[in-house]
Design an enzyme around this catalytic site. Structure first.
Site, PDB file in Angstrom:
ATOM      1  N   TRP A   1      -9.647  -9.995 -41.558  1.00  0.00           N
ATOM      2  CA  TRP A   1     -10.983  -9.892 -42.161  1.00  0.00           C
ATOM      3  C   TRP A   1     -11.495 -11.285 -42.559  1.00  0.00           C
ATOM      4  O   TRP A   1     -12.676 -11.581 -42.441  1.00  0.00           O
ATOM      5  CB  TRP A   1     -10.923  -8.998 -43.406  1.00  0.00           C
ATOM      6  CG  TRP A   1     -12.223  -8.878 -44.128  1.00  0.00           C
ATOM      7  CD1 TRP A   1     -13.197  -7.952 -43.912  1.00  0.00           C
ATOM      8  CD2 TRP A   1     -12.725  -9.726 -45.178  1.00  0.00           C
ATOM      9  NE1 TRP A   1     -14.260  -8.165 -44.751  1.00  0.00           N
ATOM     10  CE2 TRP A   1     -14.004  -9.246 -45.542  1.00  0.00           C
ATOM     11  CE3 TRP A   1     -12.223 -10.841 -45.846  1.00  0.00           C
ATOM     12  CZ2 TRP A   1     -14.773  -9.839 -46.531  1.00  0.00           C
ATOM     13  CZ3 TRP A   1     -13.000 -11.434 -46.833  1.00  0.00           C
ATOM     14  CH2 TRP A   1     -14.255 -10.934 -47.163  1.00  0.00           C
ATOM     15  N   HIS A   2     -10.554 -12.138 -43.008  1.00  0.00           N
ATOM     16  CA  HIS A   2     -10.960 -13.459 -43.473  1.00  0.00           C
ATOM     17  C   HIS A   2     -11.454 -14.360 -42.360  1.00  0.00           C
ATOM     18  O   HIS A   2     -12.252 -15.262 -42.602  1.00  0.00           O
ATOM     19  CB  HIS A   2      -9.806 -14.143 -44.223  1.00  0.00           C
ATOM     20  CG  HIS A   2      -9.661 -13.634 -45.613  1.00  0.00           C
ATOM     21  ND1 HIS A   2      -8.939 -12.508 -45.917  1.00  0.00           N
ATOM     22  CD2 HIS A   2     -10.175 -14.077 -46.790  1.00  0.00           C
ATOM     23  CE1 HIS A   2      -9.012 -12.292 -47.217  1.00  0.00           C
ATOM     24  NE2 HIS A   2      -9.747 -13.213 -47.769  1.00  0.00           N
ATOM     25  N   GLY A   3     -10.973 -14.133 -41.171  1.00  0.00           N
ATOM     26  CA  GLY A   3     -11.476 -14.982 -40.091  1.00  0.00           C
ATOM     27  C   GLY A   3     -10.728 -14.779 -38.803  1.00  0.00           C
ATOM     28  O   GLY A   3      -9.615 -14.247 -38.772  1.00  0.00           O
TER      29      GLY A   3
END
Lengths: 475, 311
Positions: free
Chosen positions: A325-327
């Protein structure tokens, strides 16, 4: 528009005045006063977002419309699951295209030694992961009958795009935020004052702590192969405070700004660096995302009810997803895995819920150990690639680290602004039992509180390090 | 609500009042930017030679050594964007201008711009003292009071503080042989490291080229000669420069010179006339070096007179 910019300093009071004086006070007798006030929130939020890139407003509007429509359809349709699935697929498809397409295609090509000819040239829309998750939570909650679907499209659009939390959270749930847009807001003096305090504290954390740490951290990371171990260790610690100041500062400003409009957002950070183990850390860090994954992924997978091994499996799943989700980078995936691994002994020993309440002085060793483990994870998070993360960690473990430890306390690396970290820690420790860390109501005398405000404003003014963007915007 | 707004305004009032005083006080301190803007405003009409550029030009060109009226409008870390701005701003008044000296250094072509990096605090000087509109909407680039500075404010208000670091014709005076540090030669690798950009963006190079081309084209139309100049450096600097970056800079300058007949390029990076007594550090000339360099330039100019002169 950045919270720490002149534009926002003009935008916020202007929207505040229009919101209360025109759309509340002057339209008191208007039968559709709430509609117009919500519409104003949507327009203001779209201006806020469009300031960065107006083209992506279409994306927010489309995401909002799909989720709003699916909420109505799945409530009426005999096949609600179909509409829910369709909405999830549409939203994840948009997110996947903008955020993950190139990553997965690139990784696939790397794995099989193929030439990547289908990479697409797209800009990652700011905050796409935040508002997509917020929109998704609504349709899932409607499906689970936790909330009734709303017919009020404007209120729903305001819920998805409410500007204080649009681009970097907290990721709100429809059950908390949507009802607030469906009823008349009342100006609350105490809440507004508290909101201003949180904005001030958020600006301090962002402008003084995070941005000044960033200057040092970036310098070291740009040239980490030539730095000694102690410098690398110091930069790793400063990055831990940078990301905390940056992200929790943003959340504080968001929560404070929302309070000015009579809207209550959920807390996103509760002194995470005073956690006594990693499980507690994740109950205090980015709470809105973690509870999202727990409610919509972990619990549907069985949570911790089906034995230890399934609990471990489920933990790995949510941390992998959280990392992703963060990247779109393997470093985030490894970072997620690293935290999942830290959870395993806690699950096996039944220590995931070992700590409740606030930490005490006697628990400082546990706090320091947790901080060290989390900081090690931040190195993986910050690194451009896994190779760089490994190189950095190896560099940090050099023998010279202990010998050159004195450099920590010299002016060589640390600026006076960096020392404000200690002030932040002290204030947060002292106020850890309060509603939030800058709850200065503990100070009885009004004039003393004013002095505190002035001191903080002057420190922010003194040590501002330029209008630096927020780390979490990229997610 | 009224109570809330009144309290916020009352809280903001003393700070706003102080901010205005600080801004006023800091703007009254004499400095290079204010001086050069004023000089050019008053004397641009009779100016024959305009020198621009970063610290290499600012300290390296001594206008008094030219046989015609010259002015050094360079500033420390001045990027091509601001060279172009100063040139454009005073162009309508510079009716007698014959030569523009544009120092191009090893780092110039790959430079991202003054608004990025450690020297970005200088951008405000162009906004405030040159009335440059580029970054007016960003307070960090538009205000002296971006930081709380009570000591400086008090000094500005009650003492005769002066931050001007240039002589009457604009050359920097701080880099003198006398004030040179003992380890000036070893500063070469440090400067090289700071100036080298292995991972660069081609768009930055293109932007810088477009700034130079703009100056060149305008000069062409006005019959003004442009001298691209790479100033002399000491061997502890030029020996260790990145070859690709250096070649890129040289080839860009040579290309511009070959494409435009009003452009001459002097690559004096390793000029043999300069010895250790001419340097302040490994990449900056001192007052003696500046005189030597300007004398050489003056000789070149006199052998290649401008079209305007011939007319």
């Amino acid at each position: 528009m950045l919270f720490n910019s002149l534009e926002f300093a003009i935008f916020l009071p202007l929207v505040f005045l229009l919101y209360w004086f025109i759309f509340d006070y002057a339209m008191k007798r208007c039968p559709r006063q709430l509609f117009w006030q919500n519409l104003f929130v949507v327009i203001a939020s779209y201006i806020f977002y469009g300031w960065w890139d107006w083209r992506f407003l279409i994306l927010i509007a489309f995401t909002s419309f799909c989720s709003w429509g699916s909420g109505l359809l799945l409530n009426k349709s005999p096949k609600p699951k179909l509409w829910l699935t369709l909405n999830i697929v549409i939203n994840l498809l948009i997110l996947g295209t903008f955020k993950y397409f190139n990553f997965f295609v690139g990784s696939f090509c790397d794995l099989f030694g193929l030439t990547n000819t289908i990479a697409i040239n797209v800009i990652l829309p700011v905050g796409i992961s935040f508002y997509t998750f917020q929109a998704l939570s609504y349709s899932i909650d409607v499906y689970r009958k936790k909330i009734a679907p709303t017919k009020d499209m404007v209120a729903f659009f305001a819920y998805v795009s409410f500007f204080p939390q649009l681009v970097a959270g907290p990721i709100e749930r429809a059950t908390n935020l949507l009802p607030q847009f469906e009823k008349k807001r009342v100006f609350d003096y105490a809440e507004a004052v508290d909101g201003m305090r949180r904005i001030l504290w958020g600006l301090f954390k962002k402008i003084v702590v995070a941005d000044n740490c960033a200057t040092y951290v970036d310098q070291v990371w740009n040239n980490y192969t030539n730095e000694c171990g102690s410098t690398l260790a110091l930069a790793a610690i400063l990055f831990a405070f940078q990301i905390y100041g940056d992200f929790s500062g943003y959340s504080d400003i968001a929560i404070g700004s929302a309070k000015l409009f009579g809207i209550r957002l959920r807390d996103n950070f509760i002194t995470p660096y005073f956690s006594r183990n990693v499980a507690e850390f994740w109950k205090r860090w980015h709470i809105s995302l973690n509870t999202w994954f727990v409610d919509y992924v972990y619990i549907p997978l069985g949570g911790s009810r089906e034995g230890r091994w399934k609990t471990i499996r489920n933990t790995f799943v949510i941390f992998l997803l959280s990392g992703l989700w963060h990247g779109a980078n393997w470093t985030y995936v490894i970072w997620g895995l690293y935290h999942a691994l830290l959870f395993v002994p806690l699950i096996l020993l039944g220590r995931t819920k070992a700590y409740t309440g606030v930490a005490t002085w006697k628990q400082i060793p546990q706090i320091l150990l947790t901080f060290a483990l989390v900081t090690l994870g931040w190195i993986i998070f910050r690194a451009p690639s896994i190779g760089d993360a490994w190189g950095y960690i190896c560099g940090m473990m050099q023998l010279g680290t202990i010998h050159s430890i004195h450099r920590f306390f010299t002016q060589e690396g640390l600026t006076p602004a960096n020392w404000t970290i200690l002030a932040m820690i002290a204030i947060e420790w002292y106020n850890r039992v309060q509603k939030h860390c800058f709850d200065v109501r503990v100070i009885k005398h009004g004039w003393l509180r004013i002095i505190v405000y002035y001191v903080l404003i002057l420190i922010i003014w003194r040590y501002s390090a330029g209008e630096q963007t927020f780390i979490y915007f990229q997610f | 609500m009224k109570r809330f707004i009144i309290k916020i305004l009352l809280l903001a009032l003393p700070i706003s009042f102080y901010a205005v005083i600080q801004e006023y006080a800091l703007r009254t301190i004499p400095n290079d930017y204010a001086y050069k803007n004023q000089w050019l405003t008053e004397n641009a009409q009779s100016l024959k030679i305009l020198s621009l550029g970063s610290s290499h030009g600012f300290f390296g060109i001594q206008p008094t050594e030219f046989s015609q009226l010259a002015f050094n409008a360079g500033h420390v870390s001045q990027s091509l964007l601001f060279d172009e701005f100063i040139f454009d701003k005073f162009l309508p008044q510079m009716e007698s201008l014959e030569y523009v000296i544009l120092p191009i250094s090893y780092f110039t072509m790959r430079g991202k711009g003054l608004q990025y990096g450690a020297e970005k605090w200088r951008v405000k000087n162009y906004t405030i003292y040159y009335n440059c509109p580029y970054f007016r909407c960003q307070p960090q680039f538009a205000l002296e009071s971006y930081h709380f500075a009570p000591k400086k404010t008090l000094k500005a208000l009650f003492t005769k503080v002066n931050h001007r670091g240039c002589d009457s014709l604009g050359r920097g005076i701080d880099y003198s042989l006398e004030s040179r540090s003992d380890d000036w030669q070893t500063a070469g690798p440090v400067a090289m490291k700071r100036h080298t950009k292995v991972n660069y963006s081609q768009s930055d190079v293109d932007k810088n080229l477009s700034h130079i081309n703009h100056i060149v084209e305008v000069c062409k139309n006005r019959g003004i000669k442009v001298i691209l100049l790479t100033t002399p450096t000491y061997h502890t600097y030029y020996d260790i420069l990145d070859k690709d970056q250096l070649e890129q800079m040289i080839s860009c300058c040579e290309l511009i010179a070959s494409n435009h007949e009003n452009v001459i390029y002097f690559n004096w990076l390793k000029h043999s006339s300069f010895d250790e007594n001419d340097f302040f550090d490994a990449d900056h000339l001192n007052e003696f070096g500046a005189i030597k360099l300007t004398t050489l330039l003056n000789q070149e100019i006199s052998t290649q007179p401008c079209e305007k002169m011939r007319k």
